[in-house]
Design an enzyme around this catalytic site. Structure first.
Site, short mmCIF file in Angstrom:
data_model
loop_
_atom_site.label_atom_id
_atom_site.label_comp_id
_atom_site.label_asym_id
_atom_site.label_seq_id
_atom_site.Cartn_x
_atom_site.Cartn_y
_atom_site.Cartn_z
N HIS A 155 0.89 -1.12 0.10
CA HIS A 155 -0.01 0.07 -0.19
C HIS A 155 0.92 1.31 -0.16
CE1 HIS A 155 -3.36 -2.60 1.00
NE2 HIS A 155 -4.18 -1.68 0.88
N LYS A 159 -0.99 5.14 4.54
CA LYS A 159 -1.78 4.24 5.30
C LYS A 159 -1.41 3.80 6.83
CE LYS A 159 -4.19 -0.08 4.66
NZ LYS A 159 -5.41 0.40 4.87
N GLY A 165 -6.69 -4.05 6.31
CA GLY A 165 -8.10 -4.89 6.49
C GLY A 165 -8.40 -6.04 5.40
N1 LIG Z 1 -12.65 -0.65 2.26
C1 LIG Z 1 -12.17 -0.19 1.22
O1 LIG Z 1 -12.41 -0.85 -0.03
C2 LIG Z 1 -11.18 0.72 1.37
C3 LIG Z 1 -10.92 1.24 2.72
N2 LIG Z 1 -9.96 2.21 2.76
C4 LIG Z 1 -10.06 2.72 4.15
O2 LIG Z 1 -10.65 4.09 4.09
C5 LIG Z 1 -10.00 4.79 5.19
C6 LIG Z 1 -9.56 6.16 4.48
O3 LIG Z 1 -8.77 5.95 3.53
P1 LIG Z 1 -8.07 7.17 2.83
O4 LIG Z 1 -9.09 7.82 2.13
O5 LIG Z 1 -6.99 6.63 1.74
O6 LIG Z 1 -7.46 7.70 3.69
P2 LIG Z 1 -7.27 9.62 3.72
O7 LIG Z 1 -6.22 9.97 4.69
O8 LIG Z 1 -7.18 10.19 2.42
O9 LIG Z 1 -8.47 10.39 4.20
C7 LIG Z 1 -9.11 10.38 5.50
C8 LIG Z 1 -9.82 11.50 5.62
O10 LIG Z 1 -10.43 11.52 6.96
C9 LIG Z 1 -10.23 12.71 7.58
N3 LIG Z 1 -10.60 12.53 9.09
C10 LIG Z 1 -9.87 12.06 10.16
N4 LIG Z 1 -10.21 12.37 11.31
C11 LIG Z 1 -11.70 12.82 11.09
C12 LIG Z 1 -12.81 12.64 11.74
N5 LIG Z 1 -12.60 12.55 13.11
N6 LIG Z 1 -13.94 13.19 11.08
C13 LIG Z 1 -14.02 13.42 9.86
N7 LIG Z 1 -12.85 13.19 9.05
C14 LIG Z 1 -11.82 12.90 9.67
C15 LIG Z 1 -8.96 13.18 7.16
O11 LIG Z 1 -8.59 14.51 7.34
P3 LIG Z 1 -7.16 14.88 7.62
O12 LIG Z 1 -6.17 14.49 6.76
O13 LIG Z 1 -7.11 16.48 7.63
O14 LIG Z 1 -6.67 14.18 9.15
C16 LIG Z 1 -8.75 12.69 5.82
O15 LIG Z 1 -9.63 13.64 5.03
C17 LIG Z 1 -8.88 4.14 5.78
O16 LIG Z 1 -9.21 3.39 6.99
C18 LIG Z 1 -8.57 2.97 4.63
O17 LIG Z 1 -7.89 1.85 5.27
C19 LIG Z 1 -9.08 2.76 1.70
C20 LIG Z 1 -9.35 2.44 0.52
C21 LIG Z 1 -10.32 1.36 0.06
O1 LIG Z 2 -5.90 2.31 2.74
C1 LIG Z 2 -6.08 1.93 1.76
O2 LIG Z 2 -5.66 2.43 0.82
C2 LIG Z 2 -6.75 0.80 1.45
N1 LIG Z 2 -7.51 -0.10 2.77
C3 LIG Z 2 -8.09 -1.00 2.61
C4 LIG Z 2 -7.58 -2.25 3.48
O3 LIG Z 2 -6.90 -1.73 4.48
O4 LIG Z 2 -7.47 -3.27 3.12
C5 LIG Z 2 -8.67 -1.50 1.17
C6 LIG Z 2 -7.52 -1.43 0.33
O5 LIG Z 2 -6.48 -2.17 0.38
C7 LIG Z 2 -7.12 0.11 0.21
#
Ligand SMILES: NC(=O)C1=CN([C@@H]2O[C@H](COP(=O)(O)OP(=O)(O)OC[C@H]3O[C@@H](n4cnc5c(N)ncnc54)[C@H](OP(=O)(O)O)[C@@H]3O)[C@@H](O)[C@H]2O)C=CC1
Ligand SMILES: O=C(O)C1=N[C@H](C(=O)O)C[C@H](O)C1
Length: 266
Positions: A155, A159, A165
């Site tokens: 990744h 992350k 996950g």
């Molecule tokens: N299930 C799936 O298919 C996938 C899951 N994910 C998961 O999704 C999550 C987000 O990933 P990603 O978008 O890459 O991460 P990012 O860091 O790009 O985005 C997370 C966002 O959440 C904000 N944030 C932090 N704390 C809070 C809060 N208390 N309230 C509201 N917003 C908040 C952050 O703001 P700031 O940066 O200003 O702190 C940031 O804008 C991770 O847990 C990742 O593992 C990711 C990709 C795919």
């Molecule tokens: O943080 C990510 O980017 C992603 N998070 C998820 C994970 O923890 O598996 C899904 C995907 O791999 C992207």
């Protein structure tokens, strides 16, 4: 049928912003608010790189739930806040669709119990990409015949959680068909701690973090005279949106926690 009213937590993030773009394109979805820990009082359209949507941004999720009528919360934040948001959504009668990873087993059980008590659907999907779901299912099938497994997930370096996950879910699916087995040489020693990766019932998980990566996983199986590798790559975050859309649609008719997108696919 009326539109599904959605709140997105984490709208400025890589996933959250992609989810806003997906929601904007659906005639049957309506973004009613966002939860961010910055930018309270602004609207989504006030943030330059986000879609031109009027939905207000709240810093306090409880205030958001009190003031805005919603059907679904899509949470794409951090492990710490994702869990808090999920619990609060259920308390306010809003169905959570959670992409945020890093929930502990105990947290998953608590959410499962809460969903049952409230008779409200929850979807927690460690990976929303259809190809990733297939990769996990194929790996489960292969593990029946190849109990020696190493999971290598790669990744981007922003992350927060390791292992991913997806890797955790893959190991759980494999555990359903694979008996506990210590892999490698019985007398194997690590001369550098961590060299053999994390251990789940003797199967190994390795987490790679590098700039330039998006989300990738290989599940490697070895047996006498052969190896099998099952590999999935998300090359952009649009890959996750089919699963987010499906989860929002399906959660409306659920009364329990569904953990894993595979349980929603027909
Ligand atoms: N299930 C799936 O298919 C996938 C899951 N994910 C998961 O999704 C999550 C987000 O990933 P990603 O978008 O890459 O991460 P990012 O860091 O790009 O985005 C997370 C966002 O959440 C904000 N944030 C932090 N704390 C809070 C809060 N208390 N309230 C509201 N917003 C908040 C952050 O703001 P700031 O940066 O200003 O702190 C940031 O804008 C991770 O847990 C990742 O593992 C990711 C990709 C795919
Ligand atoms: O943080 C990510 O980017 C992603 N998070 C998820 C994970 O923890 O598996 C899904 C995907 O791999 C992207």
């Amino acid at each position: 049928m009326s539109n599904t009213k959605i709140i997105v937590a984490g709208p400025r993030g890589k996933m959250g912003s992609e989810a806003l773009r997906m929601i904007e394109k659906q005639d049957h979805f309506e973004l009613v608010a966002c939860v961010d820990h910055k930018n309270g009082g602004l609207a989504v359209k006030d943030i330059e790189y986000l879609p031109n949507l009027d939905a207000p941004i709240y810093e306090d999720i409880e205030q958001c739930f009190q003031e805005v009528e919603a059907d679904v919360l899509v949470d794409l934040t951090t492990p710490e806040f994702g869990y808090k948001h999920t619990r609060l959504a259920l308390e306010y009668g809003v169905r959570p669709v959670v992409g945020t990873t890093g929930f502990t087993k105990e947290q998953l059980s608590e959410v499962e119990q809460m969903a049952e008590d409230k008779q409200l659907g929850v979807v927690i999907a460690p990976n929303f990409a259809i190809g990733a779901v297939l990769m996990m299912q194929f790996s489960k099938w292969a593990a029946k015949y190849f109990p020696d497994v190493e999971i290598i997930e790669r990744h981007h370096d922003n992350k927060l959680d390791a292992p991913s996950g997806t890797a955790v879910k893959t190991s759980e699916l494999i555990q359903e068909v694979r008996d506990q087995k210590k892999q490698g040489h019985p007398d194997e020693q690590e001369t550098l701690e961590g060299a053999r990766g994390a251990d789940v019932d003797g199967m190994k998980i390795h987490s790679v973090r590098l700039p330039g990566l998006v989300a990738h996983q290989e599940v490697m199986f070895g047996s006498t005279g052969e190896t099998l590798t099952i590999k999935h790559d998300s090359i952009n975050r649009e890959s996750f949106m089919t699963g987010v859309k499906l989860s929002v649609e399906k959660v409306l008719s659920l009364q329990v926690l569904v953990y894993g997108l595979e349980n929603l696919l027909e």
